[in-house]
Motif scaffolding. Structure first.
Motif, PDB file in Angstrom:
ATOM      1  N   THR A  36      -1.045  -3.650   9.432  1.00 30.41           N
ATOM      2  CA  THR A  36      -0.519  -2.650   8.496  1.00 30.41           C
ATOM      3  C   THR A  36       0.820  -2.165   9.035  1.00 30.41           C
ATOM      4  O   THR A  36       0.874  -1.540  10.098  1.00 30.41           O
ATOM      5  CB  THR A  36      -1.488  -1.458   8.356  1.00 30.41           C
ATOM      6  N   VAL A  53      -6.550  -0.905  -0.598  1.00 23.99           N
ATOM      7  CA  VAL A  53      -5.594  -2.008  -0.460  1.00 23.99           C
ATOM      8  C   VAL A  53      -5.421  -2.389   1.011  1.00 23.99           C
ATOM      9  O   VAL A  53      -5.352  -3.578   1.355  1.00 23.99           O
ATOM     10  CB  VAL A  53      -4.237  -1.633  -1.105  1.00 23.99           C
ATOM     11  N   VAL A  54      -5.349  -1.398   1.892  1.00 25.89           N
ATOM     12  CA  VAL A  54      -5.271  -1.690   3.333  1.00 25.89           C
ATOM     13  C   VAL A  54      -6.506  -2.471   3.768  1.00 25.89           C
ATOM     14  O   VAL A  54      -6.418  -3.454   4.519  1.00 25.89           O
ATOM     15  CB  VAL A  54      -5.127  -0.386   4.146  1.00 25.89           C
ATOM     16  N   ALA A  66      -0.581  -5.672   5.040  1.00 22.62           N
ATOM     17  CA  ALA A  66      -0.255  -4.555   4.160  1.00 22.62           C
ATOM     18  C   ALA A  66       1.006  -3.864   4.653  1.00 22.62           C
ATOM     19  O   ALA A  66       1.262  -3.788   5.857  1.00 22.62           O
ATOM     20  CB  ALA A  66      -1.405  -3.555   4.110  1.00 22.62           C
ATOM     21  N   ALA A 124       0.854  -1.178   0.000  1.00 24.81           N
ATOM     22  CA  ALA A 124       0.000   0.000   0.000  1.00 24.81           C
ATOM     23  C   ALA A 124       0.903   1.245   0.000  1.00 24.81           C
ATOM     24  O   ALA A 124       1.808   1.352  -0.822  1.00 24.81           O
ATOM     25  CB  ALA A 124      -0.944  -0.024   1.190  1.00 24.81           C
ATOM     26  N   LYS A 136      -5.124   3.080  -2.399  1.00 23.79           N
ATOM     27  CA  LYS A 136      -4.269   2.548  -1.340  1.00 23.79           C
ATOM     28  C   LYS A 136      -5.022   2.374  -0.018  1.00 23.79           C
ATOM     29  O   LYS A 136      -4.722   1.460   0.759  1.00 23.79           O
ATOM     30  CB  LYS A 136      -3.031   3.434  -1.163  1.00 23.79           C
ATOM     31  N   CYS A 156       2.914  -0.135   4.283  1.00 23.75           N
ATOM     32  CA  CYS A 156       2.677   1.250   3.874  1.00 23.75           C
ATOM     33  C   CYS A 156       3.980   2.039   3.929  1.00 23.75           C
ATOM     34  O   CYS A 156       4.307   2.630   4.971  1.00 23.75           O
ATOM     35  CB  CYS A 156       1.631   1.898   4.781  1.00 23.75           C
ATOM     36  N   GLY A 168      -2.359   5.217   2.016  1.00 24.45           N
ATOM     37  CA  GLY A 168      -3.432   4.335   2.431  1.00 24.45           C
ATOM     38  C   GLY A 168      -3.928   4.673   3.828  1.00 24.45           C
ATOM     39  O   GLY A 168      -4.910   4.093   4.305  1.00 24.45           O
TER      40      GLY A 168
END
Length: 237
Positions: free
Chosen positions: A228, A149-150, A169, A128, A146, A171, A132
């Motif tokens: 994340t 995507v998360v 994910a 991401a 984005k 970032c 995101g």
């Protein structure tokens, strides 16, 4: 038996660094991209053409993967594009292109991949961006993609947890790639100005992102899912 990994957008930049690191750590790696690589890929990395925004391409590459290996252990959804929005233009071409590659493409690849993961589990990693988790005004489509995507990473984590498939994910903030340098040009700034805006004073390298992917794909991370991971030098702290 070597684990099998597929990395979308794997022939340059962050994707190439991920392919190289996975191959160096015992994976058979397939790198996909819309165009053939400009140079020779690292040892242990093969290329298959795939435009992730095209459903037939995605189905074709995973069918080929089944023929070649019969399984998949790691999918890294890295393919992505950016583009400035045209506010006020309801036919803005950036929206369909960016969402189609970054979000829909990642979804289709994850959908196709999960059927190839073996009984012992697998790893999904979605690349991401700090966008995101926050926004900028001239990258609406990219920001939306984005953020999505998360959300994909979290939703797949829950959907596939019973199969011991993790989904996470990553970032990154600024990463030292051609895409970042293009963005510097659009913003009218130098790399040194971008570094100055990072609390640690350092732009992330592709190899740092690759190391994070390798960790999330390791046995040590078997209980990390729906997470994340931010690599931004403290920018969002």
């Amino acid at each position: 038996m070597k684990k099998v990994a597929l990395v979308t957008g794997g022939t340059r930049g962050v994707g190439l660094a991920i392919c190289s690191m996975l191959a160096a750590n015992g994976h058979d790696v397939i790198a996909t991209a819309r165009r053939a690589p400009a140079g020779e890929l690292p040892a242990g990395v093969a290329y298959l053409r795939c435009d992730v925004s095209q459903p037939d391409d995605v189905l074709g590459v995973f069918a080929r993967l089944r023929e070649l290996h019969g399984r998949l252990d790691v999918l890294v959804n890295n393919a992505g594009i950016a583009g400035a929005d045209r506010l006020g233009d309801p036919r803005d071409p950036a929206w369909d292109a960016v969402i189609g590659t970054n979000l829909t493409g990642a979804y289709r690849c994850a959908q196709a991949a999960q059927a190839l993961f073996p009984a012992e589990g697998g790893r999904l990693v979605f690349l991401a961006s700090v966008l995101g988790l926050r926004a900028v005004p001239d990258q609406i489509a990219y920001t939306a993609s984005k953020h999505g995507v998360v959300g994909l990473a979290k939703a797949f984590a829950l959907a596939l947890a019973s199969r011991r498939i993790t989904s996470n994910a990553i970032c990154p903030g600024w990463v030292d790639t051609a895409m970042a340098r293009q963005r510097f040009s659009e913003l009218g700034i130098e790399a040194s100005e971008a570094r100055a805006g990072v609390p640690t004073g350092a732009i992330v390298t592709p190899e740092e992102v690759a190391a994070a992917v390798l960790y999330l794909c390791s046995d040590a991370a078997r209980n990390i899912t729906g997470h994340t991971l931010v690599l931004d030098g403290g920018t969002l702290a």
